[in-house]
Motif scaffolding. Structure first.
Motif, PDB file in Angstrom:
ATOM      1  N   ALA A   1       0.699  -5.256 -10.487  1.00  9.79           N
ATOM      2  CA  ALA A   1       0.178  -4.746  -9.217  1.00  9.79           C
ATOM      3  C   ALA A   1      -0.802  -3.604  -9.452  1.00  9.79           C
ATOM      4  CB  ALA A   1       1.330  -4.281  -8.334  1.00  9.79           C
ATOM      5  N   PHE A   2      -0.467  -2.698 -10.371  1.00  9.61           N
ATOM      6  CA  PHE A   2      -1.349  -1.566 -10.673  1.00  9.61           C
ATOM      7  C   PHE A   2      -2.672  -2.066 -11.251  1.00  9.61           C
ATOM      8  CE2 PHE A   2      -2.899   1.654 -13.710  1.00  9.61           C
ATOM      9  CZ  PHE A   2      -3.097   2.709 -12.833  1.00  9.61           C
ATOM     10  N   LEU A   3      -2.603  -3.070 -12.151  1.00  7.95           N
ATOM     11  CA  LEU A   3      -3.828  -3.631 -12.734  1.00  7.95           C
ATOM     12  C   LEU A   3      -4.713  -4.248 -11.666  1.00  7.95           C
ATOM     13  CD1 LEU A   3      -5.502  -4.382 -15.227  1.00  7.95           C
ATOM     14  CD2 LEU A   3      -4.117  -6.461 -15.430  1.00  7.95           C
ATOM     15  N   LEU A   4      -4.113  -4.997 -10.752  1.00 12.95           N
ATOM     16  CA  LEU A   4      -4.894  -5.618  -9.676  1.00 12.95           C
ATOM     17  C   LEU A   4      -5.534  -4.574  -8.771  1.00 12.95           C
ATOM     18  CD1 LEU A   4      -2.546  -8.574  -8.631  1.00 12.95           C
ATOM     19  CD2 LEU A   4      -4.642  -8.690  -9.992  1.00 12.95           C
ATOM     20  N   LEU A   5      -4.822  -3.491  -8.493  1.00 18.15           N
ATOM     21  CA  LEU A   5      -5.391  -2.430  -7.657  1.00 18.15           C
ATOM     22  C   LEU A   5      -6.553  -1.741  -8.354  1.00 18.15           C
ATOM     23  CD1 LEU A   5      -2.146  -0.842  -6.137  1.00 18.15           C
ATOM     24  CD2 LEU A   5      -3.864  -2.225  -4.959  1.00 18.15           C
ATOM     25  N   VAL A   6      -6.460  -1.560  -9.666  1.00 20.03           N
ATOM     26  CA  VAL A   6      -7.565  -0.961 -10.424  1.00 20.03           C
ATOM     27  C   VAL A   6      -8.783  -1.863 -10.371  1.00 20.03           C
ATOM     28  CG1 VAL A   6      -8.347  -0.286 -12.733  1.00 20.03           C
ATOM     29  CG2 VAL A   6      -6.079   0.396 -11.941  1.00 20.03           C
ATOM     30  N   ILE A   7      -8.558  -3.182 -10.581  1.00 21.01           N
ATOM     31  CA  ILE A   7      -9.669  -4.138 -10.512  1.00 21.01           C
ATOM     32  C   ILE A   7     -10.289  -4.127  -9.123  1.00 21.01           C
ATOM     33  CG2 ILE A   7     -10.269  -6.579 -10.635  1.00 21.01           C
ATOM     34  CD1 ILE A   7      -8.073  -6.912 -12.735  1.00 21.01           C
ATOM     35  N   GLU A   8      -9.440  -4.133  -8.104  1.00 24.90           N
ATOM     36  CA  GLU A   8      -9.934  -4.112  -6.720  1.00 24.90           C
ATOM     37  C   GLU A   8     -10.755  -2.859  -6.449  1.00 24.90           C
ATOM     38  OE1 GLU A   8     -10.017  -3.015  -2.552  1.00 24.90           O
ATOM     39  OE2 GLU A   8      -8.876  -1.990  -4.137  1.00 24.90           O
TER      40      GLU A   8
END
Length: 346
Positions: A317-324
Motif C-alpha cells: 500500500a505504501f509503495l502504491l501511494l508513493v507511485i501515485e
C-alpha cells in the motif's frame, strides 16, 4: 487458516464504493465543464499538457492502496502450527420456533430476536461440542446439521426469520422427531435438544415425541419465551409494522406463553424447563444440565500459532501511494515528443 484479529476494521472497505461514485461524479462534471468551453479538439490544443487518463490511473492506485491499508489494519493472521488435542464432545440440537407468534414483543425486541441473541452467545461459549439447528412452525426443517463449525452456525442463525417455514403453526413434535433423525447414534456422544418456543403447540403430540427421544438417551430441554399474559402478534409489510393479527370477529389475537406445555415436554424428555426473561435467557441453566450428560473424548486438530501478515499489505500500500504521488496529472513531454503513431506527409 486465515483469520483477522480486528474484523471490525473491515467495515472500512465499504468506503471504496463511495470513493468510486464520488470520483465518477467529479469526472463527469469536469468533462461537461471542458465541453462547455467549445470544440474538444480546440480545447485540447489550448491545454496540450493536461492528461485526461492519468487521474484515472492515480485513482485506481489510491483505491487499491486504501483497500490494502484497511485489510492490513484488520491484521490478517495465518495459522503456522497445527496441533492435535483431545476434547470431550457432545451433540446439541437447537429447535427454534419461527412461527408468527414469535414476533410478539413481550421480550425485547421480540421473542425470536431475543432467542437468536441468546443462541449467538451460547455458540460463542461452546468448546468442542457439536451443534445443529432446526427451525419449525407448522413443519420442521434442518437449517444446519450438527457441526463444530461455529462460524457457520452463527451465519445460519442470522438468516433465521418467520418467513422460512411456509406453513404456520407450532409442530414441536415434528421438530423433535426430525432432531432424533439428525443425530448420529453410532458416534457414542451424549445428545441433547434445546427447544425454544412460546409453547403454543397445535399440530401434534410433542410430549410423546419427547418421551421417544428420552428412550433413545436424548434429553429434551425447553426454554419458554413470552409471557403468560400474552402479547399481540404484529403484522409487517415491507419491513414496517402495519398492525396486529386479529380473529374473525376483529379482536386482536394475544399470543400467550404455554408454560404447562413446556413443562410437560421437558418432563417427558428428562430435561429442564426454564422461562426466558429480558434479564435471563435461561440457556445458562439448561447448559448446566446438559453438562452432566456423557461426553466422548475425540481427537481434534486446531491451529495454535498465528503469524501476522499485515506488514506485506502495508508495504505494498505504501509503495502504491508513493507511485501515485509521483504521477503527475500533466502529460510526459518526452513521451509526447516521440509521436510514435504520427503519420508523416510525403
Amino acid at each position: 487458516m486465515l483469520r483477522f484479529a480486528h474484523t471490525e476494521y473491515l467495515w472500512g472497505l465499504l468506503l471504496i464504493p463511495a470513493f468510486i461514485l464520488l470520483f465518477i461524479v467529479v469526472s463527469r462534471w469536469k468533462t461537461k465543464a471542458v465541453k462547455s468551453l467549445g470544440d474538444r479538439g480546440v480545447v485540447n490544443q489550448m491545454i496540450p499538457d493536461v492528461s485526461f487518463s492519468r487521474p484515472w490511473l492515480k485513482f485506481i492506485l489510491f483505491t487499491i492502496a486504501f483497500g490494502l491499508l484497511v485489510i492490513g489494519a484488520a491484521d490478517p493472521q495465518l495459522g503456522s502450527r497445527m496441533e492435535e488435542e483431545k476434547r470431550k464432545s457432545a451433540d446439541l440440537m437447537i429447535l427454534l420456533d419461527v412461527s408468527n407468534s414469535m414476533l410478539s414483543q413481550d421480550l425485547a425486541p421480540n421473542r425470536l430476536e431475543s432467542a437468536k441473541r441468546a443462541l449467538a452467545q451460547l455458540i460463542d461459549n461452546l468448546h468442542g461440542d457439536r451443534i445443529g439447528l432446526i427451525v419449525f412452525a407448522g413443519d420442521a426443517y434442518v437449517q444446519m446439521p450438527v457441526t463444530t463449525d461455529y462460524s457457520a452456525a452463527k451465519l445460519f442463525l442470522n438468516t433465521i426469520n418467520t418467513n422460512m417455514v411456509p406453513t404456520q403453526g407450532t409442530a414441536i413434535g415434528a421438530a423433535i422427531d426430525l432432531g432424533i433423525k439428525s443425530f448420529d447414534f453410532k458416534n457414542g456422544t451424549g445428545k441433547a435438544m434445546i427447544i425454544i418456543t412460546d409453547g403454543e403447540n397445535h399440530e401434534d403430540d410433542a410430549v410423546a415425541a419427547a418421551k421417544d427421544a428420552a428412550d433413545k438417551d436424548v434429553s429434551v430441554h425447553v426454554i419458554g419465551v413470552g409471557s403468560p399474559g400474552g402479547a399481540p402478534i404484529p403484522i409487517y409489510q415491507n419491513g414496517k409494522q402495519v398492525g396486529f393479527h386479529t380473529d374473525s370477529a376483529g379482536h386482536t389475537i394475544m399470543s400467550k406463553l404455554d408454560e404447562n406445555m413446556g413443562k410437560e415436554i421437558a418432563a417427558a424428555g428428562n430435561g429442564a424447563y426454564v422461562r426466558a426473561t429480558n434479564a435471563n435467557s435461561g440457556l445458562g441453566i439448561v447448559m448446566s444440565q446438559i453438562d452432566k450428560i456423557q461426553r466422548k473424548t475425540v481427537d481434534t486438530k486446531s491451529f495454535k500459532d498465528f503469524e501476522d501478515r499485515f506488514q506485506f499489505l502495508l508495504a505494498i500500500a505504501f509503495l502504491l501511494l508513493v507511485i501515485e504521488f509521483f504521477i503527475s496529472n500533466r502529460k510526459s513531454q518526452r513521451l509526447s515528443n516521440l509521436k510514435l503513431f504520427e503519420v508523416k506527409k510525403i
